[in-house]
Every structure is written in structure tokens, then in C-alpha cells.
Design an enzyme around this catalytic site. Structure first.
Site, PDB file in Angstrom:
ATOM      1  N   THR A   1       0.811  -1.216   0.000  1.00 34.60           N
ATOM      2  CA  THR A   1       0.000   0.000   0.000  1.00 34.60           C
ATOM      3  C   THR A   1       0.845   1.269   0.000  1.00 34.60           C
ATOM      4  O   THR A   1       0.503   2.258  -0.653  1.00 34.60           O
ATOM      5  CB  THR A   1      -0.927  -0.006   1.243  1.00 34.60           C
ATOM      6  OG1 THR A   1      -1.846  -1.095   1.088  1.00 34.60           O
ATOM      7  CG2 THR A   1      -1.685   1.286   1.398  1.00 34.60           C
TER       8      THR A   1
ATOM      9  N   THR B   1       3.144  -9.757  14.551  1.00 35.32           N
ATOM     10  CA  THR B   1       1.988 -10.290  13.840  1.00 35.32           C
ATOM     11  C   THR B   1       1.060  -9.129  13.501  1.00 35.32           C
ATOM     12  O   THR B   1       1.012  -8.140  14.232  1.00 35.32           O
ATOM     13  CB  THR B   1       1.290 -11.385  14.704  1.00 35.32           C
ATOM     14  OG1 THR B   1       0.362 -12.079  13.884  1.00 35.32           O
ATOM     15  CG2 THR B   1       0.580 -10.832  15.921  1.00 35.32           C
TER      16      THR B   1
ATOM     17  N   CYS C   1      -3.984 -18.813  20.856  1.00 35.66           N
ATOM     18  CA  CYS C   1      -4.079 -17.619  21.702  1.00 35.66           C
ATOM     19  C   CYS C   1      -3.040 -16.596  21.252  1.00 35.66           C
ATOM     20  O   CYS C   1      -1.947 -16.956  20.817  1.00 35.66           O
ATOM     21  CB  CYS C   1      -3.802 -17.971  23.159  1.00 35.66           C
ATOM     22  SG  CYS C   1      -4.926 -19.201  23.806  1.00 35.66           S
TER      23      CYS C   1
ATOM     24  N   THR D   1      -0.060 -22.226  19.652  1.00 36.60           N
ATOM     25  CA  THR D   1      -1.356 -21.922  20.253  1.00 36.60           C
ATOM     26  C   THR D   1      -2.135 -20.904  19.406  1.00 36.60           C
ATOM     27  O   THR D   1      -1.535 -20.048  18.755  1.00 36.60           O
ATOM     28  CB  THR D   1      -1.209 -21.384  21.697  1.00 36.60           C
ATOM     29  OG1 THR D   1      -2.501 -21.005  22.172  1.00 36.60           O
ATOM     30  CG2 THR D   1      -0.277 -20.179  21.785  1.00 36.60           C
TER      31      THR D   1
ATOM     32  N   THR E   1       1.584  -4.689   4.184  1.00 45.87           N
ATOM     33  CA  THR E   1       1.403  -5.094   5.580  1.00 45.87           C
ATOM     34  C   THR E   1       0.893  -6.530   5.723  1.00 45.87           C
ATOM     35  O   THR E   1       1.129  -7.170   6.745  1.00 45.87           O
ATOM     36  CB  THR E   1       0.412  -4.152   6.302  1.00 45.87           C
ATOM     37  OG1 THR E   1      -0.828  -4.168   5.602  1.00 45.87           O
ATOM     38  CG2 THR E   1       0.958  -2.748   6.389  1.00 45.87           C
TER      39      THR E   1
ATOM     40  N   ASP F   1       1.757  -6.624  -4.365  1.00 40.01           N
ATOM     41  CA  ASP F   1       0.916  -6.644  -3.182  1.00 40.01           C
ATOM     42  C   ASP F   1       1.497  -7.787  -2.349  1.00 40.01           C
ATOM     43  O   ASP F   1       1.813  -8.847  -2.893  1.00 40.01           O
ATOM     44  CB  ASP F   1      -0.525  -6.975  -3.599  1.00 40.01           C
ATOM     45  CG  ASP F   1      -1.477  -6.903  -2.424  1.00 40.01           C
ATOM     46  OD1 ASP F   1      -2.376  -6.056  -2.463  1.00 40.01           O
ATOM     47  OD2 ASP F   1      -1.332  -7.709  -1.463  1.00 40.01           O
ATOM     48  N   SER F   2       1.666  -7.600  -1.061  1.00 40.10           N
ATOM     49  CA  SER F   2       2.425  -8.600  -0.302  1.00 40.10           C
ATOM     50  C   SER F   2       1.705  -9.941  -0.196  1.00 40.10           C
ATOM     51  O   SER F   2       2.312 -10.937   0.195  1.00 40.10           O
ATOM     52  CB  SER F   2       2.804  -8.079   1.081  1.00 40.10           C
ATOM     53  OG  SER F   2       1.707  -8.057   1.947  1.00 40.10           O
TER      54      SER F   2
HETATM   55  N1  ASP Z   1      -2.611  -5.702   0.452  1.00 43.88           N
HETATM   56  C1  ASP Z   1      -1.587  -4.783   0.854  1.00 43.88           C
HETATM   57  C2  ASP Z   1      -0.278  -5.544   0.893  1.00 43.88           C
HETATM   58  O1  ASP Z   1      -0.049  -6.280   1.797  1.00 43.88           O
HETATM   59  C3  ASP Z   1      -1.923  -4.201   2.166  1.00 43.88           C
HETATM   60  C4  ASP Z   1      -0.935  -3.213   2.705  1.00 43.88           C
HETATM   61  O2  ASP Z   1       0.148  -2.992   2.216  1.00 43.88           O
HETATM   62  O3  ASP Z   1      -1.252  -2.616   3.733  1.00 43.88           O
HETATM   63  O4  ASP Z   1       0.504  -5.403  -0.008  1.00 43.88           O
END
Ligand code: ASP
Length: 360
Positions: free
Chosen positions: A13, A161, A295, A293, A90, A58-59
Site C-alpha cells: 500500500t 503479527t 491464543c 497456540t 502489511t 501486493d504482499s
Molecule cells: N494488500 C496490501 C499488501 O499487503 C496491504 C498493505 O500494504 O497494507 O501489499
């Protein structure tokens, strides 16, 4: 002398621009956007070189091939820079951070992953702070770790995470304290930072994919790059009512590792028959089974409750407080070397890069 940072742009992004089909990564956009960011020209900022991946991704589309590509770039350029910043989407940033932490043994410089929830080209973007602070940390901090900087916090990469799809504080490291916090000042929590000589890293001269290890610069403490091979790995999340027979077909000899996301401290439903068949297949096929886990906090420790008994019998190992991201990438790492099955199982339960707390 000015510090120098290598800025690797993989996509996500942060560098997306509005196209006819919505936001998408756009080649050349980052270079142009950075060239008009006056804050990057301030004297306290390091110099940087931008390397843009092609294609930008895009990741969700980042996989073993790209992890190896990033690792190789860092290894080849290691001596030229004080630190590295990786711009990344992300969605799988925590996986890439974990993967790099295993791939890059003997790291002595910061490798900081960052990105943003709102594109750099938008008014309320979070990209500016994430980028500027990540560059400063990479240049100045000397933290010898793969880290993730996002929303004012610097986290250990293999403990991180993604916790929110739309908040600006999108990451956490639920089982490990922050390495640094960026408030009015950037405060590094030194005692949480890994000692560069801590732990161990596995080093073998030859690996299964024949790619070999790379060493940067010929230093005494050279960076030890271990590319990953594209092994078959599965993640199985347990839920009430799970019918294990559904998964029998995936239990083949090709499946080298399986991460089982169990309840609480490592428990799974007690409907013996179907699960037993699954576990027997794992054992017969020499598939490494690791139990984590579901959790957000705490550890999976097999043997604590009776319900984890069948897992122990089948030779599964406790993943303790490993995140699933770290468990998956640690499996890739260990499976990509000439290690005996028992050694892999043993190492899965030991701390190699600060990724786990282990038995308490
Ligand atoms: N879909 C995007 C990615 O992971 C989301 C982002 O970058 O926030 O490339």
C-alpha cells in the site's frame, strides 16, 4: 560522515497509486514521491539508495522466491550500508520479517521492514512517519536484528503479527516487549534488543536446493545467508467440530512440515480415530509437526493436558510461544538445510533468533 541506508521497495500500500482498477503498486512512483519529501533532505536524515523490485507486489503475492531475493540483495549489499529498510505490504510483512530473521545469520546491522495502511500519496497517510523513523532507526540504532517498524513501535520481526486490517497501529509482538518506541524521542529499550552473539544459528555447507550460502564481505563475523527451498508446508487450525478426515489427503510424503494451531496450551479435540490416522501419516512420512497456540499470548506446551497426548505420541514438537509466522518460516529455514529429522525437531523447540521464549 553521513550514514547510508539501502531502501528496498517490494510493493504494498505504501507505494500504491490510484489506477483505473483501484489502488495498485506503480513502478517509478516511489522514487518520484520521495524526491518531493522535504523531510528526507534534512541534515539529520541518512542518505539512501532506492532499489525498486520488479514487479512491485501486493504482499499477498510475496512468497519464498521473493524472500530469497530480498535476502540475497541484503547479503550482496551488506558492506555498503549502515542499515536496510524494506518497504513491504502489511499483509505478509510479519512473515517476511520472520523469514529474513532466519535467513540472515550473524546479522550485525538493522534490517527494518515498514509500510503503511494509507498510501503515501494520500493526505492522512501513515507512510511518512513509518518511512522517516524506519530510515533513522536503520541508520543510527545499530540494532543487530530484523525488525518491523509500524505505528510508533519497533518490534522484533520474528515476534510480530498483524493485528488490524484498518488501524494505524497494525502490528504487535504479543509475546515480546517492543524494541523501541517513537514518541517525542525514539527510545530504544536496550535490554530487549538481542545481543549480536546471542543464541545460535545453524550453518551447513551444503543445502538441499543446491543454492549454497552466501557470505558478505569476508568479515570475521560474516553474514550467513541461507536461501529457502520451496518445501510443502501446511498450517492446520483446530476448531470445535473439526473432522480430521478432511485433511487426510494432504498428509503425503511431500508435506515436509505442518504447523498445528491448537487450543490454549496445545490441546486438540479427543476424537481419536481420525486424528490418529493423520498423525500416523505425519510420522510415517517424516513430516515435522509443530504445535502452536491459537491464543495471542502464551505458549503451547505439549503434555500439560491429557488432550495433547496423541500429539506427543506422534512425535509432534511444542512450538511454545512461536507465532505462526515464525513457525512456518523456521520450518522453511531448517528444512532448507542438510539436517536430520531429529535435529530439525530439536531445533524447532530451541531459540535460534530470539523468536521463542521456550519452556518456562
Ligand atoms: N494488500 C496490501 C499488501 O499487503 C496491504 C498493505 O500494504 O497494507 O501489499
Amino acid at each position: 560522515m553521513k550514514k547510508r541506508v539501502c531502501l528496498l521497495h517490494t510493493g504494498g500500500t505504501i507505494g500504491m497509486a490510484l489506477t483505473d482498477h483501484g489502488y495498485a503498486p506503480k513502478a517509478g512512483f516511489m522514487e518520484q514521491a520521495l524526491s518531493v519529501m522535504d523531510e528526507l533532505k534534512l541534515p539529520e536524515m541518512p542518505e539512501y539508495d532506492l532499489i525498486e523490485f520488479s514487479p512491485l507486489l501486493d504482499s499477498s503475492n510475496i512468497s519464498v522466491k521473493e524472500w530469497n531475493q530480498i535476502g540475497r540483495h541484503i547479503t550482496e549489499l551488506y558492506d555498503k550500508y549502515d542499515g536496510f529498510v524494506i518497504l513491504h505490504g502489511t499483509d505478509t510483512m510479519a512473515y517476511t520479517a520472520s523469514a529474513l530473521s532466519f535467513m540472515l545469520g550473524g546479522l550485525t546491522k538493522p534490517v527494518v521492514l515498514t509500510g503503511s495502511q494509507i498510501p503515501l500519496c494520500q493526505l492522512r497517510t501513515d507512510a511518512r512517519d513509518n518511512l522517516v523513523t524506519a530510515l533513522l532507526i536503520a541508520a543510527e540504532s545499530k540494532i543487530p536484528e530484523v525488525c518491523l517498524y509500524f505505528g510508533s513501535a519497533l518490534l522484533r520481526g520474528n515476534r510480530s503479527t498483524k493485528i488490524s486490517s484498518d488501524q494505524l497501529i497494525a502490528f504487535d509482538s504479543p509475546n515480546y516487549p517492543k524494541l523501541a518506541e517513537a514518541g517525542v524521542r525514539i527510545t530504544i529499550n536496550e535490554r530487549n534488543v538481542r545481543n549480536r552473539n546471542a543464541g545460535q544459528y545453524v550453518r551447513r555447507e551444503a543445502d538441499n536446493d543446491g543454492a549454497g550460502h552466501g557470505e558478505a564481505g569476508g568479515h570475521a563475523a560474516a553474514l550467513d545467508f541461507t536461501p529457502f527451498a520451496e518445501h510443502q508446508i501446511a498450517v492446520l487450525k483446530i476448531f470445535p467440530g473439526i473432522q480430521f478426515e478432511v485433511f487426510e489427503n494432504i498428509m503425503t510424503e511431500q508435506l515436509k512440515g505442518i504447523v498445528i494451531e491448537a487450543f490454549g496450551a496445545g490441546n486438540i479435540p479427543d476424537q481419536r480415530g481420525a486424528l490418529d490416522r493423520l498423525l500416523e501419516a505425519a510420522k510415517a512420512n517424516r513430516t515435522v509437526a509443530v504445535v502452536c497456540t491459537q491464543c495471542l499470548r502464551g505458549s503451547a506446551v505439549l503434555g500439560k493436558y491429557e488432550t495433547s497426548g496423541s500429539l506427543i505420541e506422534a512425535g509432534a514438537v511444542s512450538g511454545y510461544d512461536l507465532t505462526v509466522e515464525a513457525a512456518v518460516t523456521k520450518l522453511y529455514y531448517l528444512l532448507s538445510q542438510n539436517l536430520a529429522l531429529e535435529e530439525i525437531k530439536l531445533l524447532m523447540g530451541q531459540d535460534l533468533r530470539g523468536e521463542m521464549t521456550g519452556p518456562v
